[in-house]
Design an enzyme around this catalytic site. Structure first.
Site, PDB file in Angstrom:
ATOM      1  CB  SER A  11       1.846 -64.573  45.684  1.00  0.00           C
ATOM      2  OG  SER A  11       0.445 -64.630  45.604  1.00  0.00           O
TER       3      SER A  11
ATOM      4  CE  LYS B  87       2.535 -61.206  44.280  1.00  0.00           C
ATOM      5  NZ  LYS B  87       2.298 -60.152  45.187  1.00  0.00           N
TER       6      LYS B  87
ATOM      7  CG  HIS C  14       1.057 -63.716  41.119  1.00  0.00           C
ATOM      8  ND1 HIS C  14       0.315 -62.890  41.949  1.00  0.00           N
ATOM      9  CD2 HIS C  14       0.759 -64.986  41.500  1.00  0.00           C
ATOM     10  CE1 HIS C  14      -0.391 -63.631  42.789  1.00  0.00           C
ATOM     11  NE2 HIS C  14      -0.136 -64.900  42.537  1.00  0.00           N
TER      12      HIS C  14
HETATM   13  C1  6PG Z   1      -0.648 -61.702  46.670  1.00  0.00           C
HETATM   14  C2  6PG Z   1      -1.498 -60.496  46.397  1.00  0.00           C
HETATM   15  C3  6PG Z   1      -1.013 -59.311  47.164  1.00  0.00           C
HETATM   16  C4  6PG Z   1      -2.021 -58.191  47.315  1.00  0.00           C
HETATM   17  C5  6PG Z   1      -2.382 -57.503  46.034  1.00  0.00           C
HETATM   18  C6  6PG Z   1      -3.679 -56.757  46.085  1.00  0.00           C
HETATM   19  O1  6PG Z   1      -0.131 -62.213  45.690  1.00  0.00           O
HETATM   20  O2  6PG Z   1      -0.541 -62.115  47.820  1.00  0.00           O
HETATM   21  O3  6PG Z   1      -1.455 -60.187  45.032  1.00  0.00           O
HETATM   22  O4  6PG Z   1       0.181 -58.909  46.572  1.00  0.00           O
HETATM   23  O5  6PG Z   1      -3.147 -58.672  47.970  1.00  0.00           O
HETATM   24  O6  6PG Z   1      -1.343 -56.597  45.775  1.00  0.00           O
HETATM   25  O7  6PG Z   1      -3.664 -55.861  45.037  1.00  0.00           O
HETATM   26  P1  6PG Z   1      -4.716 -54.700  44.837  1.00  0.00           P
HETATM   27  O8  6PG Z   1      -4.867 -54.013  46.156  1.00  0.00           O
HETATM   28  O9  6PG Z   1      -4.105 -53.846  43.786  1.00  0.00           O
HETATM   29  O10 6PG Z   1      -5.971 -55.378  44.399  1.00  0.00           O
END
Ligand code: 6PG
Length: 469
Positions: free
Chosen positions: A130, A184, A187
């Site tokens: 993330s 994750k 998260h």
């Molecule tokens: C992260 C984010 C990444 C992504 C999301 C967006 O932790 O870096 O969570 O994984 O930006 O998946 O999710 P949506 O497109 O479903 O809002």
């Protein structure tokens, strides 16, 4: 087999893959990237002319250039692309090599791939990452799951790449099999919840209190200096300062109010239902994105049920204080739901997750990083088997002191006809959790009445059935 060669390989040189690769190279590791797209390959080599960074379009060259045992990460879109990379690489790999999936894969897929590759003697890990593009380049939070032996092979590289908080890397072995992808996913569920809570505060402050964009910018940045300090609060303040290209309006005010999603929030809610763990704030965040998507229907319904202008009859500064404490309260409950899910999943799926470690590695690098994660880490350090962070004495004290404010803020929202489903779900979660009695005896009676489903009795062992009529 070769003892010389590149230390680490990345399959997929999209922004995330390429940034993480360059991040690892910054720590002195030699790295090689593989991508079918020649442009991505040449742009990586053009960006980094360093000798220890290389890229290729050839899977054979990629595999033969890596030091044994090979350490490879895939950063390709979740789903079928992961399976097709595995199918292409597996025949080229040797026993003892390590293959990692760094994307947002659905955790049951990781379990399936883990079983298949373990059987072939290949180490397989699902690694949650993330932090977005910037995190990948400068230091993400990394959530690797699989086996402890596999983790030991890659630990120094991941520790070097991860964000650091007080010198501690934001990476730890999360647990067995799909634990990394699971954590994750949760998260991201918490991420959905916090974003929705902030957007409800925005709605209330804009339409209920009548704050201007400039005032909102100031407020969110002030809040980010205090207990609400978090990445999402920080970027919210920044968003309220960003003008559109014409230099006048905020970009924000030109963005359509229809939120997209890639599925991880929905998976979190679905799995919460499967595990029978309540995660209502996350559920509501998913629900609101779904309703936001039917813009035309909302516009039409708005004509059927118009909302009249609202004039607030309360002191502005007092309301602002209510909203700040409302957010503090709701933030804690959103994390509480996520941690409760991880705890149950760990027992159910045999992950053996260390909760304090999860809180620790979420303190930096990731999207839900927040100062209050240190409180959660301490709560789990004091009591490893804590059922819910809300009952930790320090956090309980905070929730008690903010609960009047969240109730007041919700009342205002209701008067102004402002939907605040995630905030209300947070308060209801708290009210339900601390209720020693719930009216569910009635539901048991109803179930027994119409379906002979039986019920348990107070003070008597066994199951009972009544002929109700
Ligand atoms: C992260 C984010 C990444 C992504 C999301 C967006 O932790 O870096 O969570 O994984 O930006 O998946 O999710 P949506 O497109 O479903 O809002």
């Amino acid at each position: 087999m070769s003892d010389t060669g590149y230390d680490f390989g990345m399959v997929g040189l999209g922004v995330m893959g390429r940034n993480l690769l360059l991040n690892i190279a910054d720590s002195g590791y030699s790295v090689i990237g593989l991508d079918k797209d020649p442009e991505k390959v040449s742009s990586l080599t053009a960006e980094s002319e360093k000798e220890h960074v290389k890229a290729t379009t050839s899977a054979e060259e990629f595999i033969s250039s890596l030091k044994s045992p090979r350490k490879i990460m895939m950063l390709v879109p979740a789903g079928a692309p992961v399976d097709s990379v595995i199918a292409e690489l597996t025949p080229l790999l040797s026993e003892g090599d390590l293959l990692m999936d760094g994307g947002n894969s659905y955790f049951p897929d990781t379990d399936r791939r883990y079983a298949a590759l373990t059987e072939k003697g290949i180490h397989y890990m699902g690694v949650g990452i993330s932090g977005g593009e910037e995190g990948a380049r400068r230091g993400p939070s990394i959530m690797p799951g699989g086996s402890a032996d596999s983790y030991d092979m890659i630990k120094p590289i991941l520790e070097a790449a991860a964000a650091k908080v007080n010198g501690e890397p934001c990476v730890t072995f999360i647990g067995h099999k799909s634990a990394g992808n699971y954590v994750k996913m949760v998260h991201n569920g918490i991420e959905y919840a916090l974003m929705q809570l902030i957007s409800e505060s925005y709605h209330l402050l804009k339409k209920g209190v009548g704050l201007t964009d400039g005032e909102l910018q100031k407020l969110y940045s002030e809040w980010n200096e205090g207990e609400l300090n978090s990445f999402l609060m920080e970027i919210t303040a920044d968003i309220f300062a960003k003008k559109d290209d014409d230099g006048e309006a905020l970009i924000l005010n030109n963005i359509l109010d229809r939120a997209r999603s890639k599925g991880t929030g929905k998976w979190t809610s679905q799995n919460a239902m499967d595990l029978q763990v309540a995660a209502p704030t996350i559920d509501m965040a998913v629900v609101v994105r779904d309703i936001s998507a039917i813009k035309e229907e909302r516009v039409a319904a708005g004509k059927v049920f118009p909302v009249e202008e609202y004039k607030m009859d309360a002191d502005k500064q007092t309301v602002i204080k209510h909203v700040e404490n409302m957010l503090k309260f709701a933030y804690i409950t959103a994390y509480a739901q996520g941690f409760a899910m991880i705890k149950k999943a760990s027992a159910e799926y045999g992950y053996e997750v260390n909760m304090a470690e999860v809180a620790k590695i979420w303190r930096g690098g990731c999207i839900i990083r927040a100062t209050m994660l240190e409180d959660f880490r301490q709560a789990f350090t004091e009591n490893e088997s804590l059922d819910n962070i809300m009952i930790n004495s320090g956090l309980a004290e905070k929730l008690s002191s903010y609960q009047t404010d969240i109730r007041e803020a919700i009342k205002l929202g209701m008067d102004a006809k402002i939907p605040m489903p995630a905030t209300m779900a947070s308060l209801s979660y708290f009210d339900l959790y601390r209720s020693s009695w719930l009216p569910l005896n009635l539901i048991q009676a109803q179930r027994d009445f119409f379906g002979a489903h039986t019920y348990e009795r107070i003070g008597k062992e066994g199951v009972f059935h009544t002929i109700w009529k």
